[in-house]
Design a protein around this motif. Structure first.
Motif: not given
Length: 544
Positions: A89-97, A295-303
């Motif tokens: 989900y993290s990978v998909g959300f970020f690539v999608a953005w 911001m989104v990239g940092l967040f999804f690394i954190v998850t």
């Protein structure tokens, strides 16, 4: 470290409700303050906040809109329960953005005024295309609202120790009421400021938690993973793909379909794309994209760290397996992040992190409600039913009434969805958005021959196919985690419809275009290309 009680009540309810109240009062105060001088009857004020936000401000607001409860509670919980498969989900959300910002966001902003339908109807017959686009927007917004409301019910139930279904449903009703207040008082301007504040709080809070987890692990990620393996019933399977989606051919195809939905879905999400109408120029739109990507990239690394940290520390604190403790808590997988906060910093930390998550839910549902109400009032009521002859004040009044109705429907749907993993619910919304909107958007922007029949066929095919396949999938019935676990009317074997619905929508868009007698207007096509690529004339209404 605190001992986690294996009961429904965790933390101190008085502290938790006090922190919640502070967040709600503070954000409502911001909404009232920033909207005090706004023109309550102006459509641009209600829909786009007057289009006066800077790139940095809008980038933070986009981040706030995109990082919903699914991103924080749902993704952390998905990783805590299913390990590597949850991290998808993290990978998909970020690539999608990145895809959404590269292919869709700026051309859409340059071509439209208030809604996605402004773009899709730009060079088509307006009424049928606007109707289809508005119906699609309302359906997607409803799916998304289900996830946010379900997250709210589970989160507050966890913090207040609410075991009863009636109590959790009451929480969802309260969330809906506050959401409607945000929209009616502040419109897009107030909601945007709440999104900015929420984005800073969410990214900061998640980053602090992740650093705290790394301190426990001596900044050794391998050590963190070893501890997670030791405190998860799946053992080493949590660091490899396949724990959730590798059991048989159906789950493997569901995995592929989910990946497609996660990557393509955000490019068709109306409430995210509508954010780009709040900046004055194309340059500021690009600045928004840069801020949002960072911001989104940092967040999804954190998850990643939060999910595996929850397995280890929640399990260690309870003296058992972390995934089982989390799955047994009110809110189930959605409780992973609050329970991790409890282990890290006690009741106050849990209250603060949960308050941020609660603010996240409120802000996102407010943005969804504005998008859906704008789509109905601007696209259906004014443009289709009244032939564009309604004055701005009447249109905004209809939008406000619609927002109340949408809020009520969101509450009812959230009650039915309560207890579901919100990241999974969001993936269903992504699947509908990808199939219903993305083919029509891409064809409209980049295919000169695309026409009205192709657009309408594509939207309705994607929308109807995806909803029907979801309705008859294991996500709704026939499985323990389904909406109706004691019923079984599932004949579609996959839990996500995108692998079927998205190609079919592209195909029907092409067939509709090629079989129609109508030909694309070269004048409108040329004007659209100039607007979409340069921003010249952006924000101006097109007169057919």
């Amino acid at each position: 470290m605190l001992t986690l009680l294996e009961t429904a009540q965790t933390g101190n309810p008085i502290i938790n409700i006090s922190i919640f109240a502070v967040f709600v009062i503070a954000t409502l105060s911001v909404v009232i303050g920033v909207s005090r001088n706004a023109d309550k009857k102006a459509a641009s004020s209600f829909y786009t906040g007057g289009g006066g936000f800077s790139g940095r401000q809008n980038g933070l607001a986009i981040t706030g809109d995109y990082l919903s409860a699914a991103a924080f509670l749902g993704v952390t919980g998905a990783i805590a329960i299913n390990g590597f498969d949850g991290f998808l989900y993290s990978v998909g959300f970020f690539v999608a953005w990145i895809i959404a910002l590269t292919l869709v966001a700026e051309p859409l902003r340059n071509t439209g005024r208030y809604t996605m339908a402004d773009v899709l109807s730009f060079r088509m017959s307006p009424k049928p295309v606007r109707t289809a686009a508005a119906i699609s927007t309302l359906a997607i917004s409803f799916f998304y609202l289900l996830a946010q409301m379900a997250g709210a019910g589970g989160l507050v139930a966890l913090l207040l120790g609410v075991k009863s279904t009636i109590g959790q449903n009451l929480v969802i009703v309260v969330v809906g009421a506050i959401m409607i207040a945000y929209v009616l008082i502040g419109g897009m301007k107030g909601t945007t400021w709440v999104q900015m504040i929420k984005a800073v709080l969410l990214v900061s809070g998640a980053t602090i938690m992740a650093l705290w987890v790394l301190v426990y692990a001596n900044f050794n990620v391998s050590g963190l993973l070893r501890e997670a393996i030791a405190h998860h019933t799946g053992g080493e399977a949590i660091i490899r793909p396949g724990l959730q989606y590798g059991k048989d051919w159906a789950t493997k195809l569901s995995f592929i379909s989910l990946a497609i939905a996660l990557v393509t879905g955000p490019s068709g999400l109306p409430h995210v794309l509508m954010r780009f109408y709040t900046v004055p120029t194309a340059k500021e739109a690009r600045r928004s994209a840069v801020w949002a990507i960072n911001m989104v990239g940092l967040f999804f690394i954190v998850t990643f760290i939060l999910g595996y940290g929850a397995i280890w520390l929640v399990g260690q604190g309870a003296g058992g397996m972390g995934n089982e403790i989390i799955a047994g808590a009110p809110g189930k997988a959605n409780a992973a992040a609050p329970l991790l906060a409890l282990q890290l910093g006690g009741e106050v930390m849990m209250g603060i992190i949960s308050g941020i998550a609660f603010a996240t839910i409120l802000a996102v549902v407010a943005g969804l409600t504005i998008t859906a109400s704008a789509s109905f009032a601007h696209d259906i009521y004014n443009s289709v039913l009244k032939d564009g002859k309604v004055d701005a004040g009447s249109e905004v009044r209809v939008a406000r009434i619609t927002s109340v109705i949408i809020g009520v429907l969101g509450v009812v749907g959230g009650i039915f969805a309560n207890g579901q993993n919100i990241a999974f619910l969001i993936s269903l919304a992504f699947g509908v958005a990808a199939a219903a909107n993305l083919p029509a958007i891409l064809f409209t922007l980049y295919w000169r021959k695309f026409n009205t029949r192709g657009s309408v066929w594509s939207i309705y095919t994607g929308l109807i196919t995806s909803i029907v396949l979801i309705a008859f999938s294991p996500a709704i019935s026939g499985a323990k985690s389904a909406f109706f676990p004691h019923a079984d009317f599932a004949w579609f074997p996959l839990t996500n419809p995108t692998i079927v619905a998205l190609p079919l929508a592209f195909l029907m868009g092409w067939i509709g275009t090629m079989t129609a007698k109508e030909k694309a207007d070269p004048r409108l096509q040329a004007e659209m290309e100039v607007r979409s690529m340069t921003g010249l004339g952006a924000g101006e209404a097109l007169v057919h």
